[in-house]
Scaffold this motif. Structure first.
Motif, PDB file in Angstrom:
ATOM      1  N   GLY A   1       0.811  -1.213   0.000  1.00 25.28           N
ATOM      2  CA  GLY A   1       0.000   0.000   0.000  1.00 25.28           C
ATOM      3  C   GLY A   1       0.846   1.266   0.000  1.00 25.28           C
ATOM      4  N   LEU A   2       2.112   1.115   0.320  1.00 22.65           N
ATOM      5  CA  LEU A   2       3.029   2.250   0.383  1.00 22.65           C
ATOM      6  C   LEU A   2       3.789   2.441  -0.927  1.00 22.65           C
TER       7      LEU A   2
ATOM      8  N   ASN B   1       8.468  11.014  -2.402  1.00 23.68           N
ATOM      9  CA  ASN B   1       7.181  11.367  -1.817  1.00 23.68           C
ATOM     10  C   ASN B   1       6.549  12.583  -2.507  1.00 23.68           C
ATOM     11  N   ARG B   2       7.343  13.358  -3.247  1.00 24.26           N
ATOM     12  CA  ARG B   2       6.761  14.478  -3.998  1.00 24.26           C
ATOM     13  C   ARG B   2       5.881  13.984  -5.135  1.00 24.26           C
ATOM     14  N   PHE B   3       6.137  12.767  -5.619  1.00 29.81           N
ATOM     15  CA  PHE B   3       5.371  12.210  -6.731  1.00 29.81           C
ATOM     16  C   PHE B   3       4.397  11.123  -6.289  1.00 29.81           C
ATOM     17  N   HIS B   4       4.695  10.474  -5.193  1.00 25.13           N
ATOM     18  CA  HIS B   4       3.963   9.264  -4.803  1.00 25.13           C
ATOM     19  C   HIS B   4       3.120   9.542  -3.558  1.00 25.13           C
ATOM     20  N   LEU B   5       1.816   9.666  -3.754  1.00 28.48           N
ATOM     21  CA  LEU B   5       0.904  10.076  -2.694  1.00 28.48           C
ATOM     22  C   LEU B   5       0.940   9.171  -1.456  1.00 28.48           C
ATOM     23  N   PRO B   6       0.911   7.839  -1.584  1.00 30.57           N
ATOM     24  CA  PRO B   6       0.939   7.015  -0.362  1.00 30.57           C
ATOM     25  C   PRO B   6       2.178   7.272   0.503  1.00 30.57           C
TER      26      PRO B   6
ATOM     27  N   ASP C   1       5.181   0.406  -9.257  1.00 29.08           N
ATOM     28  CA  ASP C   1       5.117   1.873  -9.185  1.00 29.08           C
ATOM     29  C   ASP C   1       6.396   2.482  -9.743  1.00 29.08           C
ATOM     30  N   MET C   2       7.522   1.875  -9.407  1.00 23.29           N
ATOM     31  CA  MET C   2       8.802   2.404  -9.885  1.00 23.29           C
ATOM     32  C   MET C   2       8.898   2.289 -11.406  1.00 23.29           C
ATOM     33  N   ASP C   3       8.421   1.186 -11.954  1.00 22.14           N
ATOM     34  CA  ASP C   3       8.424   1.024 -13.407  1.00 22.14           C
ATOM     35  C   ASP C   3       7.561   2.104 -14.059  1.00 22.14           C
ATOM     36  N   ASP C   4       6.395   2.379 -13.451  1.00 20.50           N
ATOM     37  CA  ASP C   4       5.529   3.442 -13.969  1.00 20.50           C
ATOM     38  C   ASP C   4       6.228   4.794 -13.919  1.00 20.50           C
ATOM     39  N   TYR C   5       6.859   5.116 -12.797  1.00 13.98           N
ATOM     40  CA  TYR C   5       7.533   6.405 -12.670  1.00 13.98           C
ATOM     41  C   TYR C   5       8.687   6.535 -13.646  1.00 13.98           C
ATOM     42  N   LEU C   6       9.435   5.460 -13.822  1.00 14.53           N
ATOM     43  CA  LEU C   6      10.559   5.518 -14.767  1.00 14.53           C
ATOM     44  C   LEU C   6      10.068   5.738 -16.192  1.00 14.53           C
ATOM     45  N   GLY C   7       8.864   5.262 -16.487  1.00 12.73           N
ATOM     46  CA  GLY C   7       8.317   5.423 -17.831  1.00 12.73           C
ATOM     47  C   GLY C   7       7.574   6.719 -18.059  1.00 12.73           C
TER      48      GLY C   7
ATOM     49  N   MET D   1       2.128   8.904   4.308  1.00 11.34           N
ATOM     50  CA  MET D   1       2.757   8.214   5.428  1.00 11.34           C
ATOM     51  C   MET D   1       3.748   9.137   6.134  1.00 11.34           C
ATOM     52  N   LEU D   2       4.598   9.845   5.381  1.00  8.17           N
ATOM     53  CA  LEU D   2       5.557  10.762   5.987  1.00  8.17           C
ATOM     54  C   LEU D   2       4.840  11.881   6.735  1.00  8.17           C
ATOM     55  N   SER D   3       3.782  12.403   6.161  1.00  6.41           N
ATOM     56  CA  SER D   3       3.022  13.475   6.798  1.00  6.41           C
ATOM     57  C   SER D   3       2.414  12.992   8.117  1.00  6.41           C
ATOM     58  N   ALA D   4       1.867  11.789   8.124  1.00  8.38           N
ATOM     59  CA  ALA D   4       1.280  11.231   9.352  1.00  8.38           C
ATOM     60  C   ALA D   4       2.354  11.022  10.416  1.00  8.38           C
ATOM     61  N   CYS D   5       3.514  10.532  10.021  1.00 13.36           N
ATOM     62  CA  CYS D   5       4.618  10.338  10.976  1.00 13.36           C
ATOM     63  C   CYS D   5       5.094  11.670  11.538  1.00 13.36           C
ATOM     64  N   GLU D   6       5.236  12.668  10.673  1.00  8.59           N
ATOM     65  CA  GLU D   6       5.662  13.989  11.130  1.00  8.59           C
ATOM     66  C   GLU D   6       4.669  14.572  12.137  1.00  8.59           C
ATOM     67  N   ALA D   7       3.369  14.404  11.856  1.00  7.06           N
ATOM     68  CA  ALA D   7       2.335  14.921  12.758  1.00  7.06           C
ATOM     69  C   ALA D   7       2.362  14.206  14.108  1.00  7.06           C
ATOM     70  N   GLU D   8       2.696  12.933  14.089  1.00  8.68           N
ATOM     71  CA  GLU D   8       2.710  12.138  15.318  1.00  8.68           C
ATOM     72  C   GLU D   8       3.925  12.439  16.192  1.00  8.68           C
TER      73      GLU D   8
END
Length: 189
Positions: free
Chosen positions: A11-12, A73-78, A17-23, A82-89
């Motif tokens: 889910g993260l 994380n600038r391109f990949h929403l999940p 996903d990496m193949d999609d981003y590279l393309g 996750m980083l935003s939730a960790c930062e808030a916590e």
């Protein structure tokens, strides 16, 4: 933590996903580094007009170069969520790097970080060599003494990270890793 759940982080981030981003994404100098046997390759070697060239990336990757994506994380929403939730916590700013390694490759040399690191193994397996911390709470200026500090490091253990595994590396602990017999995808936070 070693889990017997290979899809634990699907889910993260997934290899697909990496193949999609590279393309589909245009990666610039600040987004991507290629590292082979501890040496950074020049961005000019795998780019055209300031953008990473997919064909050159794949050629170098197939030749043993690791792809290091900064701030995916600038391109990949999940990952961003996750980083935003960790930062808030925990009220600490966080960033991520994503490492895609070809089979049997070693990207960066033994090193330490000046911050704590959490490693999430997404795909494939990676062997980690873990050492103690010759300098307590190192900072950037300690990089000047890199050879001396690495010479003082004592090996503690080796760990093979498999999909779904997580590893915590405290600031200053020396470490290095290489992909096993298949590709490896992991995130550092």
């Amino acid at each position: 933590a070693k889990r017997d759940r290979p899809g634990y982080f699907d889910g993260l981030l997934r290899l697909e996903d990496m193949d999609d981003y590279l393309g589909t994404r245009a990666f610039h100098r600040s987004d991507l580094r290629l590292v082979k046997q501890g040496k950074d390759l020049s961005f000019d070697d795998y780019s055209k007009d300031g953008v990473a060239d997919r064909a050159k990336l794949m050629q170098l990757f197939n030749g043993g170069a690791m792809l290091l994506f900064s701030h995916l994380n600038r391109f990949h929403l999940p990952l961003a969520e996750m980083l935003s939730a960790c930062e808030a916590e925990i009220h600490v700013p966080m960033r991520s790097n994503v490492y895609l390694s070809p089979p049997g490759s070693r990207g960066v040399d033994l090193h330490w970080d000046t911050h704590d690191v959490i490693v999430l193994q997404i795909s494939g397996a990676k062997r980690w060599h873990l050492y103690d911390n010759p300098v307590e709470l190192p900072h950037e200026q300690h990089q000047q003494d890199k050879k001396l500090i690495l010479g003082r490091a004592n090996k503690l253990t080796e760990v093979v990270m498999t999909p779904g595994s997580m590893l915590f590396l405290p600031r200053g602990f020396v470490h290095g890793a290489e992909a096993e017999s298949d590709h490896s995808l992991h995130i550092t936070i």
